[in-house]
Motif scaffolding. Structure first.
Motif, short mmCIF file in Angstrom:
data_model
loop_
_atom_site.label_atom_id
_atom_site.label_comp_id
_atom_site.label_asym_id
_atom_site.label_seq_id
_atom_site.Cartn_x
_atom_site.Cartn_y
_atom_site.Cartn_z
N SER A 166 0.83 -1.22 0.00
CA SER A 166 0.00 0.00 0.00
C SER A 166 0.86 1.26 0.00
CB SER A 166 -0.91 0.01 1.23
OG SER A 166 -0.13 0.22 2.40
N LEU A 167 2.18 1.07 -0.06
CA LEU A 167 3.09 2.22 -0.13
C LEU A 167 3.71 2.31 -1.51
CD1 LEU A 167 5.06 1.84 3.25
CD2 LEU A 167 3.05 3.27 2.77
N PRO A 168 4.20 3.50 -1.89
CA PRO A 168 4.88 3.62 -3.18
C PRO A 168 6.06 2.65 -3.29
CG PRO A 168 4.42 5.79 -2.27
CD PRO A 168 4.05 4.80 -1.21
N TYR A 184 4.31 8.46 3.70
CA TYR A 184 3.11 8.23 2.89
C TYR A 184 1.92 7.85 3.76
CZ TYR A 184 0.46 6.72 -1.26
OH TYR A 184 -0.47 6.59 -2.26
N LYS A 197 10.06 10.99 -3.23
CA LYS A 197 8.85 10.41 -3.81
C LYS A 197 7.75 10.21 -2.78
CE LYS A 197 9.35 6.22 -5.18
NZ LYS A 197 9.70 5.05 -6.02
N LEU A 211 6.21 13.55 -2.16
CA LEU A 211 5.46 14.04 -3.32
C LEU A 211 4.17 13.25 -3.50
CD1 LEU A 211 8.61 14.23 -5.60
CD2 LEU A 211 7.30 16.22 -4.81
N GLU A 212 4.27 11.93 -3.35
CA GLU A 212 3.09 11.11 -3.61
C GLU A 212 2.09 11.13 -2.46
OE1 GLU A 212 3.81 7.26 -5.25
OE2 GLU A 212 5.22 8.02 -6.74
N GLY A 243 0.87 13.61 -1.41
CA GLY A 243 -0.10 14.57 -1.91
C GLY A 243 -1.18 13.92 -2.76
N TYR A 244 -0.82 12.81 -3.41
CA TYR A 244 -1.81 12.09 -4.22
C TYR A 244 -2.62 11.12 -3.35
CZ TYR A 244 0.77 13.81 -8.31
OH TYR A 244 1.36 14.60 -9.26
N ASN A 245 -2.18 11.00 -2.10
CA ASN A 245 -2.86 10.09 -1.18
C ASN A 245 -3.72 10.87 -0.19
OD1 ASN A 245 -3.40 7.49 -0.18
ND2 ASN A 245 -1.88 7.74 1.46
N GLY A 246 -3.96 12.13 -0.52
CA GLY A 246 -4.86 12.94 0.30
C GLY A 246 -4.18 13.70 1.43
N ALA A 247 -2.87 13.56 1.57
CA ALA A 247 -2.18 14.27 2.65
C ALA A 247 -1.98 15.73 2.26
CB ALA A 247 -0.84 13.63 2.93
N ARG A 255 0.59 18.84 2.57
CA ARG A 255 2.01 19.03 2.85
C ARG A 255 2.32 20.51 2.99
NH1 ARG A 255 3.62 16.94 -2.42
NH2 ARG A 255 1.77 18.23 -2.80
#
Lengths: 997, 359, 285
Positions: free
Chosen positions: A117-119, A244, A265, A268-269, A271-275, A277
């Motif tokens: 579930s992590l990058p 993440y 990464k 950055l990602e 942010g795509y997971n709803g966090a 920053r």
């Protein structure tokens, strides 16, 4: 490797005369031939026919030539390695070789995933690692032992044999030990995690010699003093994958996108997971550009910002009350009269079940009854005692305020730490915060509310807030935010401080290898450096007396130790390897003028000619990172992977382990000849026996097996065998060197120097031992301790985190600009600063970033040569206009080598020697379980961010040298008196491959 | 929708992705600028793979430049090339010189380290400009300055003006994948392609007297090399944040097709050049502005018109789509777009073998 | 080599010559009845006499004395008009041509004004000065002036100040193909403000697609020059119309008989050419 050594020597012999560049030109030549049109043989024999192209889009008839590039995508062999340059990256690479030479490297990209579930953890690496190959055959490469023939730093050398070099060093070492000045022998090497075998090589010999091992984490001001102060731990971080897991991340002075390239990464990602920053930086930094909100406090005001946010969280009741009651010192009672904690021994009629009631603390429960605080040091067996729990069987009153009858019959007024804290926080009103920091009244409160509101919030804490004189106060204030909100001990939470590497996985094996005697003469390098560079005569009287007091009380060790006659010898011999001490030292001028002359012999072990090597007496050529066996770990991830040799060490170079082993052999040989007697160590119960030093070096002390550790790979195996992380007790699984060469492996367990376990399928996150398992925090109170009742702290009114203005090192009127030396994306410390490929993507020389207004005021334009100066020194660099820097601030990215400045000084020449007395303490004063000197755990930090400077244009500045000048310097340089000829690396390489001898 | 030359629409009425006539499949790349940290690992990976020597030293087939900024070569956006309004006749272009690119400086390491020179380490020739000279500068005033990073390779265009520019027809698009190559045997070094490429991604090699360019690492994607392993271009595979997707534009099951044609969040750089690039960009967003009093205010930091200059009129709706999907993720809802842009499931990051079976 | 020409086919050479030849014919007849001395020096426009030389001495040298006795033909040059950028912007407007031969070799000397010697292409924007001689592969053929065509290919003897000599086969724009093991050799010198270049090749060739030079017969020839400092390359070149090499008399005084033979010769040539022209026009209709 051993089985193919001969073959490789053959190929080396064929190839070594050719630097990689030239070797690749061969390929290009082939390309050139291909391009002349005479490439195909048939053209020469058959009749010439017209080559007609009807339609080049999709229907091109003549494609045989495409093999030209296909033939360039070719290699003979690969080997797994990484880079050992005081970098926390620890990225696994594949090194490609062609014709026995290193061609290029590429990330191995095969870290196994442990949480789907992590990058993807792959690939780890950066642009610097991607061109380390340049160093393997670079002009800078040291290829054979060198002895200085000119002044230190002049760059005049004579080539000497290994035997000459080792004999000269060994004689000096033996003299020093025989004269009982073994504690004047220094070994400086940083960060074991990046290559523990190389670290251990010198450390092991120095340990056997009774010499001193230098700390580095505090010296480089990577250590956040607030963590030992508050959490009783040098530092413990989540691995970057855990970012993440967060719902909210504040990057606070941590320029992740520049200094944590392999880990960025996850930020950055997220942010795509709803966090969300948030970036808190004094400039619109390279990380700020990818944040969802950027806060730009004035430099040095982060403490006030954090305390303002804390005030919002407290006043608005957004804090985690249960966490505060159980996990922190907030409910503890503090005496109003002395400012000291109320001790159980002081309270009349309070029954205490502890050996040391005077070190047991007191709370009041909901019924108003006084209760002892479980987990207090007084009921613990030392700092770490997991037999005791901090779990509460009562509900303490955070806001208790009462009179307590004391054992001596008197009464004392007491209030909880919580109430004291609220008083402190009340000063940080929105107006005050805005006044001090420039951050908006609303904005900083909004961030505080958001931070407190989410389930999992995390702070990534960096060097930007850790290099200040008051870094301990700043740390404590920022830590307070995660404590107030209970963001500790769970995935996606915590305060992760990624600056340098304080400790390592596979800890015990490394420790046993590095310090076989177990008697370690560790020294706080900041104190050692500044003391021997004359800080006692160059600091304010109060600091000087505090330093004296700390040394006299034995709070901080200093070597050489004071002799019975009251005298203290100077340092005498210094070994530097895996680091660039002379270049990176703050107080740089004093180090050069005061400390350096005291050293009779400076030996630098290096693959490149850095500023320390250039200023040494003897330089020994060491193997590059692609030429040896070693291990690599980091607290950015939980994997372990190796260095393996892609090629044999170039020229006469040898691995660090072999160099120190052969030095040990030479010492033993000469000691036997001289009949040197064993010397009693004046501090430890052991003898320093030079006649067995090589036998002791190669002996496996744990299995008492002679000669077992002669080879690097055996030393690496020793580390894996003897570490809980790779060979857990009682487990049937074990990580061997061959396992991790096959593929990086996640460590199996976390030893007891970590505060959480390694859990299957979970990113490592610290503090679970305390937050979840309720073990006492390793502090005086057994809790996260925000109140420090040490006399010095009370004296300075720093018992609680508080904002203080930076000390005045230079008057603002005279030096209006703040001076910051941040880490750059273009180097790892000083490594790669001199790399042509990296320099071509910069400006080829050191630059200073100026705000456009500041530049204009001074008539400075982009590209001008400017003088950056203060009362200490003046450095000449190129101005670069940086609109994202706040007016009044100057950035001179650090790590540039002294030889990149016309005056051979550097970014550190503008930094004075200074240190904060609160970081010299022992706590408790008498026994010191909570705070005591331990290398890289607790000691004074070498800070530098409080410096001020002025900048002016240099009218006749030469931005870059014209060929004429250089022509003179390259060809016209008078050959060094040694007679060593002025020829290129290639010349030297061919020499040592049988050219001249 | 129908195919236009301004590159804003990329799908025909029947849903097919238009390719250059005679090209079976078209390689494509999508770069997520919100993951680009300017680390230049791609630049170095490309250089150590292809442009170390042999007259290629000055070339950066892959470069990363700070925007706003002059870029590489200097002011390349002002140098012309590409196609006119109708996309029929080419607009004239300039030939950059050494200074525009920046020279591959050599340094005086030897003299300083081993020959006793007291000079500082410096380039041994004038160093007034380089491929990354204006790094991190950008535009605007503190605290509302702005900048971001733009990685650039050859766009392997569907309507390549470099191909048209070559009087010898020495540049071509490969039938099987649309990669644009300069035939190193046929090229005579006229440099019309260098002038004709509006992105200035063809480079003249003064040593071989031929022009060279990004080859989309075709030996890697063909599975050449000792291990016979199909690998994406090194600029993509070696990128630490993994901001690039590599695949085929006409692979309608692939993420690139989704990003370009379905979500329409992946845009062409300077579509007005009308070469129809096959490298696409997820446009950058930035934190909002800060007021005089230090408050965060709801105002775009990067001016929209600047982004439109770079990525065309579609950039606003692309950014809105990204914002919308990020808000979904923030609410804990599923977002296919966010999943594509992250590497949590990156099985499709590089889809290079989907058409292997067809002829 | 930089002789590609993306330019549109030009109506040059023959048609112009057709008209001119009528004039030549008239001139010849009138001339035959007129004062002989006048005829002795007479030379047709577009004619480049190839003078037989007893020995090769000095011919291969741009400044060789042997060239002093060779007649110089000044050939006007104009832009090829090729559809490359700047295709109509060329610098050189005339080239002096001299041709000589021995029993083994043909020597052609080109000389033109060029104040700047551009002999390097080492910088990214540098183009070398260059010159070329274009001949039909088959001496009977009448190729299009612009690089010939696939059915009427040409040979191009190409010299570049940076890279030296090459021999090329071409069959239309963009088709130049290098002929390996070429026997074309060049020597060049830049003195004062002029380039002088001598092309040398052995007369006969038995290789397919390589022009066989028969010194006893007329042969079409065209010239091109590139000014490097004007970024000239490829179709951006100053080119001539079709000329022709004619078997020149051996050097020395011309005896009276030879004058009559000359007249007869001219008549024969004229007839031949008019016939060819006739055929060509019929074809093109």
């Amino acid at each position: 490797m051993t089985d193919t050594t001969d073959a490789r020597n053959e190929s080396r012999r064929d190839e070594a005369g050719t630097a990689r560049r030239d070797f690749l030109k061969g390929v290009a030549a082939a390309a050139a031939v291909g391009a002349t049109g005479l490439g195909s043989a048939q053209e020469l024999t058959e009749m010439t026919t017209l080559d007609v192209v009807d339609n080049p889009i999709g229907n091109y008839p003549y494609r045989d030539w495409e093999d030209l590039y296909r033939e360039e995508w070719d290699w003979d062999n690969k080997a797994r390695s990484t880079h050992s340059v005081n970098c926390t990256g620890s990225c696994s690479w594949q090194v490609y070789t062609r014709n026995g030479q290193v061609w290029r490297e590429e990330q191995a990209g095969d870290y196994p995933r442990f949480d789907e579930s992590l990058p993807d953890p792959n690939p780890r690496g950066c642009q610097k690692g991607a061109c380390f190959t340049d160093y393997v055959n670079a002009d800078q490469r040291v290829t054979h032992p060198l002895r200085r023939t000119g002044e230190r730093g002049e760059g005049k050398w004579e080539r000497i044999s290994w035997d000459e070099a080792l004999t000269e060093i060994a004689e000096e070492v033996i003299d020093t030990v025989e004269e009982e000045e073994y504690d004047a022998i220094s070994g400086f090497t940083p960060i074991p995690a990046m290559s523990p075998v190389s670290f251990a090589g010198g450390s092991r010999l120095v340990n056997l010699l009774g010499g001193i091992s230098h700390s580095f984490y505090d010296w480089y001001s990577d250590l956040p003093p607030g963590q030992p102060i508050t959490w009783g731990t040098q530092t413990d971080n989540a691995e970057s994958a855990d970012w993440y897991n967060a719902d909210y991340i504040i990057a606070w002075g941590s320029n992740i996108n520049v200094t944590r390239i392999p880990d960025a990464k996850y930020f950055l990602e997220a942010g795509y997971n709803g966090a969300k920053r948030v970036g808190i930086f004094t400039d619109y930094s390279q990380t700020a550009i990818h944040c969802d909100e950027w806060i730009g406090p004035d430099p040095g005001s982060d403490t006030a910002l954090a305390l303002g946010m804390a005030r919002t969280i407290v006043d608005e009741g957004l804090y985690d009350e249960a966490h505060l009651k159980e996990q922190t010192d907030m409910p503890l009672l503090v005496r109003e009269d002395t400012g000291k904690f109320l001790r159980a021994s002081e309270v009349s009629g309070l029954s205490v079940d502890a050996d040391r009631p005077e070190k047991v603390f007191v709370m009041q429960d909901a019924d108003g009854t006084l209760r002892t605080a479980p987990g207090s040091l007084g009921e613990r067996d030392g700092q770490h005692d997991h037999s005791v729990s901090i779990e509460l069987d009562f509900d303490p009153d955070l806001a208790a305020e009462r009179t307590v009858g004391t054992a001596d019959g008197g009464d004392v007024e007491t209030r909880t730490v919580w109430l004291n804290l609220r008083d402190e926080l009340s000063a940080y009103t929105p107006d005050a915060v805005n006044e001090i920091t420039g951050v908006g009244r609303e904005t900083h409160q909004k961030i505080a509310r958001e931070f407190a509101d989410v389930d999992r919030a995390k702070i990534i804490h960096g060097k930007g807030v850790n290099d200040w004189y008051h870094n301990d106060l700043g740390n404590r204030a920022i830590q307070l935010l995660v404590t107030l909100t209970g963001n500790l001990g769970r995935q996606g939470t915590g305060l992760d401080h990624y600056v340098g590497q304080e400790k390592m996985w596979t800890f015990n094996g490394w420790k046993q290898l590095s310090f076989p005697t177990g008697s370690v003469r560790g020294v706080p390098t900041t104190l050692w450096t500044y003391y021997h560079s004359g800080i006692m005569e160059n600091t304010d009287p109060d600091t000087a007396s505090k330093i004296r007091e700390s040394i006299d009380k034995g709070w901080m060790p200093l070597y050489p130790s004071e002799r019975d006659d009251g005298g203290r010898p100077d340092p005498r011999v210094m070994f530097v390897w895996r680091g660039n001490y002379f270049n990176q030292a703050k107080g740089n001028i004093a180090v050069e003028e005061e400390l350096w002359p005291k050293l009779d012999l400076v030996v630098d072990i290096n693959f490149r000619m850095d500023s320390t090597a250039l200023n040494s007496d003897i330089v020994l050529p060491t193997a590059s990172h692609y030429e040896k066996h070693d291990l690599s770990v980091t607290d950015m991830h939980t994997y372990v992977h190796p260095f393996t040799p892609a090629v044999e060490p170039l020229g006469e170079s040898k691995t660090d382990w072999q160099i120190f082993r052969e030095l040990a052999a030479k010492i033993q040989e000469l000691a036997e000849e001289r009949g040197t007697e064993p010397v009693d160590d004046r501090k430890f119960d052991r003898q320093i026996d030079l006649q067995s030093v090589h036998d002791d070096y190669t002996r496996d002390w744990l299995d008492d097996e002679p000669g077992a550790l002669a080879e690097d790979k055996a030393a690496a195996e020793f580390i894996l065998d003897n570490s809980e992380e790779s060979n857990p007790e009682g487990a049937d699984e074990q990580l061997t060197f061959d396992d991790i060469d096959e593929q990086p492996r996640r460590i199996l367990e976390a030893g007891d120097h970590w505060s959480s376990d390694i859990e299957e399928g979970e990113a490592y996150t610290p503090w679970k031992d305390y937050v979840q398992d309720k073990n006492p925090w390793p502090t005086f109170t057994g809790r996260q301790q925000y109140y420090i009742d040490h006399d010095w702290f009370l004296e300075l009114d720093e018992q609680l985190p508080t904002h203080k203005e930076a000390p005045v090192l230079q008057e603002k009127s005279e030096y209006p600009l703040g001076y910051n030396t941040p880490h750059s994306r273009w180097s790892i410390h000083s490594t790669w600063r001199d790399n042509s490929k990296m320099l071509r993507l910069q400006r080829g020389e050191p630059t200073v970033y100026l705000n456009p207004d500041d530049a204009e005021e001074r008539g400075i334009e982009d590209g001008d040569t400017v003088r950056v100066y203060n009362d200490l020194d003046s450095v000449e660099v190129q101005a670069k206009i940086y609109p994202s820097g706040e007016p009044g601030t100057v950035r001179h990215f650090f790590g540039w080598e002294r030889f990149q400045y016309p005056d051979r000084n550097n970014f550190n020449s503008l930094v004075p020697m200074y240190m904060k007395p609160t970081q010299l303490v022992q706590y408790p004063e008498d026994t010191g379980e909570h705070l005591h000197f331990f290398p890289n755990y607790w000691g004074p930090t070498g800070v530098n961010s409080d410096v001020r400077i002025e900048v002016e244009k240099v009218e006749d500045g030469a931005a870059s040298l014209d060929a004429g000048v250089l022509g003179a310097s390259t060809t016209g340089a008078e050959p060094s008196d040694s007679g060593s000829r002025s020829r290129g690396t290639l010349g030297r390489i061919s020499d040592l491959l049988g050219g001249d001898d | 929708m129908s195919k236009t030359t301004d590159g804003t629409l990329n799908q025909t009425d029947d849903g097919d992705v238009p390719l250059a006539e005679g090209v079976d499949h078209q390689v494509a790349m999508v770069m997520d600028l919100n993951k680009c940290i300017g680390c230049q690992t791609c630049t170095i990976a490309c250089k150590t793979n292809w442009t170390e020597s042999g007259g290629r030293e000055y070339m950066y087939w892959n470069n990363v430049e700070t925007k706003p900024g002059a870029g590489y070569p200097h002011d390349w956006e002002e140098m012309g090339g590409g196609w006119d309004e109708e996309g029929q006749s080419r607009t004239p272009g300039e030939l950059p010189d050494e200074e525009d690119y920046g020279r591959p400086w050599d340094f005086n390491h030897e003299a300083i380290m081993y020959e006793g020179s007291d000079e500082p380490l410096r380039p041994m020739e004038n160093a007034d400009w380089g491929p990354n000279w204006d790094e991190d500068e950008g535009a605007g005033e503190y605290p509302n300055s702005y900048y971001f990073y733009l990685p650039r390779i050859c766009n392997h265009c569907t309507h390549p003006s470099c191909v048209e520019a070559c009087p010898r027809s020495a540049i071509y698009k490969r039938e099987e994948d649309g990669i644009v190559l300069v035939d190193q045997d046929r090229c005579r070094g006229y440099r019309y392609c260098v002038e004709g490429c509006p992105y200035k991604k063809v480079f003249y090699n003064a040593q071989t007297k031929t022009s060279e360019k990004c080859i989309f690492c075709y030996p890697r994607i063909e599975g050449e090399g000792p291990e016979g392993e199909v690998r994406p271009p090194s600029c993509a595979e070696d990128c630490p944040p993994q901001l690039r997707h590599v695949g085929f534009l006409d692979d309608e099951d692939g993420p690139i097709h989704k990003l370009v044609n379905e979500y329409e969040v992946a845009l062409r750089l300077h579509p007005e050049y009308r070469t129809e690039p096959n490298v696409y960009y997820i446009p950058p967003y930035a934190p909002p502005q800060t007021s005089e009093s230090g408050e965060t205010v709801n105002a775009d930091r990067i001016p929209l018109n600047y982004l439109e200059e770079l990525f065309g009129p579609e950039v606003e709706s692309a950014l809105n789509t990204i914002t919308r999907e990020r808000e979904k993720a923030e609410r804990g809802e599923e977002s296919e777009l966010m999943e594509i842009l992250s590497t949590v499931n990156n099985d499709d990051q590089y889809r290079l073998e989907v058409f292997d079976d067809d002829d | 080599m930089t002789t590609d020409d993306a330019g549109a086919e030009r109506e040059s050479g023959i048609r112009a010559r057709g008209l001119v030849l009528a004039a030549v014919l008239a001139l010849a007849i009138v001339g035959a009845t007129a004062a002989f001395p006048a005829i002795v020096d007479a030379r047709a426009a577009y004619e480049i006499p190839v003078e037989q030389q007893p020995s090769a001495d000095g011919l291969a040298e741009p400044t060789g004395d042997a060239w002093e006795s060779v007649e110089t033909v000044t050939v006007p040059m104009s832009s090829s008009g090729a559809a490359v950028p700047g295709g109509s912007d060329t610098a050189v407007d005339a080239v002096s041509i001299e041709a000589a031969r021995t029993d083994q070799k043909l020597y052609v000397r080109l000389s033109w004004s060029d104040p700047t010697a551009n002999a390097s292409t080492d910088s990214l924007r540098a183009f070398g000065d260059a010159a070329a001689i274009q001949l039909p592969v088959s001496s009977e053929a009448q190729p299009p002036i612009a690089m010939g065509s696939t059915d009427k290919p040409v040979n191009v003897w190409y010299w570049n100040a940076a890279d030296g000599a090459e021999s090329l086969l071409a069959g239309g724009p963009g088709t130049t193909t290098q002929i390996p093991e070429s026997t074309v050799e060049t020597t060049a010198t830049h003195t004062g403000d002029r380039w002088t270049v001598v092309f040398t090749r052995s007369l006969p060739s038995d290789r397919a697609n390589v022009t066989d030079v028969d010194p006893t017969r007329d042969m079409n020839v065209a010239f091109a020059v590139w000014e490097g400092s004007n970024d000239e390359r490829s179709g951006q070149k100053a080119a001539s119309e079709w000329y022709y090499f004619s078997p020149g008399s051996s050097s020395g005084a011309t005896p009276y008989e030879s004058v009559l033979w000359a007249v007869a010769g001219i008549a024969i040539v004229v007839t031949t050419l008019v016939t060819i022209e006739g055929i060509r026009r019929t074809r093109s209709e």
